[in-house]
Write a protein that holds these residues in place. Structure first.
Motif, PDB file in Angstrom:
ATOM      1  N   ALA A  71      -9.703   5.206  -6.399  1.00 54.10           N
ATOM      2  CA  ALA A  71      -9.829   6.326  -5.468  1.00 54.10           C
ATOM      3  C   ALA A  71      -8.452   6.890  -5.119  1.00 54.10           C
ATOM      4  CB  ALA A  71     -10.548   5.879  -4.202  1.00 54.10           C
ATOM      5  N   ASP A 126      -8.764   1.780  -2.570  1.00 50.32           N
ATOM      6  CA  ASP A 126      -9.092   1.335  -3.925  1.00 50.32           C
ATOM      7  C   ASP A 126      -8.220   2.130  -4.878  1.00 50.32           C
ATOM      8  OD1 ASP A 126     -10.604   0.242  -6.143  1.00 50.32           O
ATOM      9  OD2 ASP A 126     -11.679   2.146  -6.206  1.00 50.32           O
ATOM     10  N   ILE A 127      -7.585   1.455  -5.827  1.00 48.70           N
ATOM     11  CA  ILE A 127      -6.649   2.151  -6.722  1.00 48.70           C
ATOM     12  C   ILE A 127      -7.324   3.294  -7.475  1.00 48.70           C
ATOM     13  CG2 ILE A 127      -6.880   0.627  -8.717  1.00 48.70           C
ATOM     14  CD1 ILE A 127      -3.758   0.931  -8.970  1.00 48.70           C
ATOM     15  N   ALA A 158      -8.327   6.509   3.809  1.00 51.93           N
ATOM     16  CA  ALA A 158      -8.895   5.475   2.943  1.00 51.93           C
ATOM     17  C   ALA A 158      -9.598   4.412   3.767  1.00 51.93           C
ATOM     18  CB  ALA A 158      -7.805   4.842   2.083  1.00 51.93           C
ATOM     19  N   ARG A 168       0.833  -1.212   0.000  1.00 54.98           N
ATOM     20  CA  ARG A 168       0.000   0.000   0.000  1.00 54.98           C
ATOM     21  C   ARG A 168       0.861   1.253   0.000  1.00 54.98           C
ATOM     22  NH1 ARG A 168      -4.149  -1.737   4.722  1.00 54.98           N
ATOM     23  NH2 ARG A 168      -5.504  -3.059   3.465  1.00 54.98           N
ATOM     24  N   GLY A 211     -11.789   1.536   2.762  1.00 58.16           N
ATOM     25  CA  GLY A 211     -10.675   0.760   2.221  1.00 58.16           C
ATOM     26  C   GLY A 211     -10.007   1.447   1.053  1.00 58.16           C
TER      27      GLY A 211
END
Length: 84
Positions: free
Chosen positions: A67, A64-65, A57, A34, A62
């Protein structure tokens, strides 16, 4: 979920770091992934700011790529002035 092949040395590094930081090997690997992903997407941010993005996030459900590429840090970093 999938399987990721890593070297024995990286596995040992994950074990040591995970033990030191009270994380499982998998949790330590995911943390490093991450941080690395966000560092590549936002090279202007330092580690503290990356960790703040991870917290934001998580609170939003969570990382998310999709976002992650639109995440804006709370405030822009000051330009480098030679102070450390």
């Amino acid at each position: 979920m999938g399987i990721v092949k890593i070297s024995d040395l990286m596995h040992e590094n994950l074990r040591v770091a995970g033990n030191a930081l009270s994380r499982s090997i998998n949790a330590q690997a995911e943390h490093w992934m991450r941080v690395g992903m966000l560092t590549e997407m936002h090279p202007e941010l330092d580690y503290r700011e990356i960790c703040q993005l991870l917290i934001q996030a998580d609170l939003a459900g969570g990382l998310d790529i999709a976002a992650a590429v639109t995440i804006q840090p709370g405030k822009p970093r000051a330009s480098s002035s030679g102070k450390h």
